[in-house]
Write an enzyme that holds these catalytic residues in place. Structure first.
Site, PDB file in Angstrom:
ATOM      1  N   CYS A  48       0.830  -1.204   0.000  1.00  0.00           N
ATOM      2  CA  CYS A  48       0.000   0.000   0.000  1.00  0.00           C
ATOM      3  C   CYS A  48       0.862   1.251   0.000  1.00  0.00           C
ATOM      4  CB  CYS A  48      -0.841   0.061   1.269  1.00  0.00           C
ATOM      5  SG  CYS A  48      -2.122  -1.169   1.360  1.00  0.00           S
ATOM      6  N   CYS A  52      -2.885   4.886   2.739  1.00  0.00           N
ATOM      7  CA  CYS A  52      -4.006   3.962   2.492  1.00  0.00           C
ATOM      8  C   CYS A  52      -4.940   3.937   3.703  1.00  0.00           C
ATOM      9  CB  CYS A  52      -3.492   2.550   2.226  1.00  0.00           C
ATOM     10  SG  CYS A  52      -4.838   1.373   1.934  1.00  0.00           S
ATOM     11  N   CYS A  79      -2.361  -2.972  -3.594  1.00  0.00           N
ATOM     12  CA  CYS A  79      -3.668  -2.839  -2.942  1.00  0.00           C
ATOM     13  C   CYS A  79      -4.661  -2.228  -3.929  1.00  0.00           C
ATOM     14  CB  CYS A  79      -3.512  -1.942  -1.711  1.00  0.00           C
ATOM     15  SG  CYS A  79      -5.048  -1.397  -0.973  1.00  0.00           S
ATOM     16  N   CYS A  82      -5.909   1.613  -2.429  1.00  0.00           N
ATOM     17  CA  CYS A  82      -5.126   2.856  -2.537  1.00  0.00           C
ATOM     18  C   CYS A  82      -4.316   2.928  -3.832  1.00  0.00           C
ATOM     19  CB  CYS A  82      -4.199   3.000  -1.330  1.00  0.00           C
ATOM     20  SG  CYS A  82      -2.938   1.726  -1.207  1.00  0.00           S
TER      21      CYS A  82
HETATM   22 ZN   LIG Z   1      -3.896   0.099   0.309  1.00  0.00          ZN
END
Ligand SMILES: [Zn+2]
Length: 364
Positions: A48, A52, A79, A82
């Site tokens: 991330c 995030c 991810c 994000c």
């Molecule tokens: Zn994330």
């Protein structure tokens, strides 16, 4: 042909103090750290960006990489919430374009020519600027030029000299802009040499008047008091050179969040902070933000948590000088004997805050 086998380089995991710093930024979902590193979670195999919104992993499960490529090289997946990869490329585009814009003194830089130089489409560049800075490339370039102009004035250069050095074709061009961007005439600016623009809002709360002041980067001050005048005086004393002005609408969501926290409610949105601090103060304030709602710590416990057991007094001083009450919950720090100790905004307010948050304290 001479062929040499070169092993693919192992992506390096960040460790030591850098990792500690990245972890702090991760805990605080610091937007400013986006694009500088990614954090990956061993248990989920996902990586991330620092801001995030997803839940934070255990420290022992988190590892840090300089780039999405490094994380993927180690088998982590991006991810979906994000989208760290998209951000990375937007950040890189903006950084490269910004460097070109900063060195350009032309009054009308053409977006197409900047985009061509960094091999991106104008549309992609425009989107990247919106994502990363909230500005169009043109506004960004204008702001950058205005910043250079202001810096030259602060450095003592003459107005005429600064005007031409920054590519403002004629003096009238800069005077046209002063109201919206400089807030005063260049001459006045040169005299006062202030560095910061702060807007504040004052509202009523169940603990009296609340002042929330912010720069364009985040909240710089949250004060509690009896009346507007007292709060503005405090703000002026804290930032003597800043330009202060009342904000009527823009801070709405931040003010509402602060009011909720004053009532002892759980935080529901992240509040970005922009505070001036020494490295030590910043560490203390970050430590205070880890104290859960409904709990308290003693000054000694905070000093121990920082790995500085002998710094109890310095911790107490950092608490006393916390400019953003509530968001940095210095009210959750008490003395070892259970006494509340001091509070910049009055002991009564400290006690009320702790009662609302449900701390198990004996207030007798
Ligand atoms: Zn994330």
């Amino acid at each position: 042909m001479n062929t040499t086998f070169i092993p693919k380089q192992e992506a390096s995991i960040i460790s030591g103090t850098t990792a500690a710093r990245f972890w702090q930024a991760t805990l605080h979902r610091d937007r400013r750290a986006d694009g500088t590193f990614v954090f990956a979670v061993r248990s989920t195999q996902i990586y991330c960006r620092p801001s995030c919104p997803a839940r934070r992993p255990l420290r022992s499960n988190a590892i840090f990489f300089r780039s999405p490529e490094d994380a993927e090289h180690r088998g982590f997946r991006a991810c979906r919430r994000c989208r760290p990869k998209e951000l990375q490329s937007a950040a890189a585009l903006v950084a490269r374009a910004a460097a070109l814009l900063a060195n350009s003194d032309e009054e009308n830089v053409r977006l197409e020519s900047i985009a061509a130089q960094i091999k991106a489409s104008p549309e992609k560049l425009r989107r990247a600027f919106r994502t990363m800075t909230g500005l169009s490339p043109r506004d960004f370039a204008e702001a950058a030029r205005m910043n250079r102009f202001k810096k030259m004035l602060r450095d003592g250069r003459s107005i005429t000299e600064a005007l031409y050095a920054c590519g403002f074709g004629s003096p009238s061009r800069i005077y046209e802009k002063t109201n919206s961007q400089l807030g005063m005439t260049p001459a006045a600016y040169k005299k006062g040499a202030p560095g910061m623009f702060i807007e504040y809002s004052i509202t009523r709360s169940s603990l009296g008047h609340v002042l929330v002041a912010a720069t364009d980067r985040g909240i710089s001050a949250i004060y509690l008091g009896e009346n507007d005048k007292q709060l503005i005086t405090e703000l002026r004393a804290e930032y003597p050179k800043a330009e202060l002005s009342a904000n009527s609408t823009g801070h709405g969501p931040w003010v509402r969040e602060v009011l909720k926290r004053i009532e002892g409610d759980r935080p529901s949105v992240d509040l970005p902070l922009d505070v001036q601090a020494t490295a030590f103060q910043r560490r203390v304030w970050q430590e205070l933000q880890k104290i859960p709602l409904g709990s308290t710590r003693t000054y000694t416990q905070v000093a121990h948590a920082l790995g500085k057991p002998n710094s109890v007094r310095a911790v107490a001083r950092a608490c006393a000088t916390n400019p953003v009450s509530i968001v940095v919950p210095c009210h959750r720090v008490i003395r070892s004997d259970g006494q509340l100790a001091g509070y910049r905004w009055g002991l009564k307010r400290k006690q009320q805050l702790l009662e609302r948050e449900g701390s198990q304290l004996n207030f007798s």
